[in-house]
Design an enzyme around this catalytic site. Structure first.
Site, PDB file in Angstrom:
ATOM      1  N   ALA A 143     -25.372 -13.591 -12.167  1.00  0.00           N
ATOM      2  CA  ALA A 143     -26.367 -13.895 -11.500  1.00  0.00           C
ATOM      3  C   ALA A 143     -27.161 -13.374 -10.494  1.00  0.00           C
ATOM      4  O   ALA A 143     -28.064 -13.965  -9.229  1.00  0.00           O
ATOM      5  CB  ALA A 143     -26.252 -15.669 -11.053  1.00  0.00           C
ATOM      6  N   GLU A 144     -26.462 -12.521 -10.032  1.00  0.00           N
ATOM      7  CA  GLU A 144     -27.024 -11.304  -8.536  1.00  0.00           C
ATOM      8  C   GLU A 144     -28.442 -10.397  -8.748  1.00  0.00           C
ATOM      9  O   GLU A 144     -29.543 -11.272  -8.349  1.00  0.00           O
ATOM     10  CB  GLU A 144     -26.562 -10.228  -8.118  1.00  0.00           C
ATOM     11  CG  GLU A 144     -25.174 -10.484  -8.049  1.00  0.00           C
ATOM     12  CD  GLU A 144     -23.966 -10.940  -8.956  1.00  0.00           C
ATOM     13  OE1 GLU A 144     -22.455 -11.090  -8.352  1.00  0.00           O
ATOM     14  OE2 GLU A 144     -24.342 -11.252 -10.010  1.00  0.00           O
ATOM     15  N   VAL A 145     -28.952 -10.464  -9.875  1.00  0.00           N
ATOM     16  CA  VAL A 145     -30.622 -10.368 -10.405  1.00  0.00           C
ATOM     17  C   VAL A 145     -31.389 -11.151 -10.661  1.00  0.00           C
ATOM     18  O   VAL A 145     -32.772 -11.588  -9.934  1.00  0.00           O
ATOM     19  CB  VAL A 145     -30.375 -10.050 -11.869  1.00  0.00           C
ATOM     20  CG1 VAL A 145     -30.505 -11.242 -12.997  1.00  0.00           C
ATOM     21  CG2 VAL A 145     -32.288  -9.824 -12.222  1.00  0.00           C
TER      22      VAL A 145
END
Length: 255
Positions: A143-145
């Protein structure tokens, strides 16, 4: 047993070490202090440890990066990295990566016991392990984006190795959730079990690993870990050389 105030603890029982993320009130969200502690555990491991189990306390493995680390200030904040020269900031991140990369050590087999959320840094911690046992309620996401960031905790290469470039790209750039069934189909899960069976399954897997000859397992891990970067001829040579070492060792033949 080694316990720390940073939200993670190490327990050793003979040849098995267990690393537990112990911030269940925030679904084991991770901080730089936790990463430093986990990296330190690698130096504290007794020499007879063969298997490392990584787990989260409570109902989640890890919900990822603690949002306070992104938004906050001070030594525990990622915002502090922007005040450093780029080379210094990269060095700091290298220290964070050390918490994950030691789980690849050739003398250890690492097993992630995953229930509930394994998001962002949590997904990367599971990927850092050699094997992943997932409960049926496991939910994985890179989920870093969604924070405008990139996965930087050793997860990108392992993800590509496991699912291929195109699928890894899709998972990372969308940040979407993968349930346990899809994780199994993609090869991200070693096995998926009912949540009530997670601990017993990890125990059975650990026992099966410990039943094998330690030196043979070290050689096997090295053969498989390097296979993707060797030519076919080089892999055959590596197999021959490893087998000769095993035969000589079992026969008690010195160098």
């Amino acid at each position: 047993m080694t316990a720390v105030d940073s939200g993670v603890r190490l327990e050793c029982a003979g040849p098995v070490a267990t690393v537990t993320l112990c911030r269940p009130d925030v679904l084991n969200a991770q901080t730089p202090a936790m990463w430093r502690a986990i990296a330190d555990f690698a130096r504290d491991l007794p020499g007879d440890v063969r298997v490392v189990v990584v787990r989260g306390e409570g109902r989640a493995f890890s919900a990822g990066l603690d949002r306070a680390v992104v938004a906050g200030a001070g030594d525990g904040s990622l915002a502090r990295l922007t005040t450093l020269p780029p080379e210094r900031a990269a060095d700091e991140i290298a220290g964070f990566q050390a918490a994950f990369s030691w789980l690849h050590r050739p003398d250890l087999i690492s097993v992630a016991a995953v229930r509930g959320h394994a998001i962002g840094a949590g997904f990367q911690l599971a990927l850092a392990c050699d094997l992943r046992v997932l409960a049926e309620d496991a939910s994985l996401a890179m989920a870093e984006v969604t924070l405008g960031l990139v996965p930087d905790l050793t997860g990108t290469k392992r993800l590509v190795d496991l699912v291929g470039y195109a699928r890894a790209l899709e998972i990372c750039v969308t940040g979407r959730r993968l349930d346990a069934a899809e994780a199994a189909r993609l090869g991200l899960a070693t096995v998926v079990v009912p949540g009530a069976d997670l601990d017993a399954t990890v125990g059975d897997l650990t026992g099966a690993i410990l039943a094998g000859n330690r030196d043979a397992i070290v050689e096997i891990k090295a053969l498989l870990a390097g296979a993707g970067e060797r030519s076919a001829a080089d892999q055959l040579r590596a197999e021959r050389e490893a087998q000769v070492r095993r035969l000589r060792d079992l026969a008690g033949v010195g160098e």
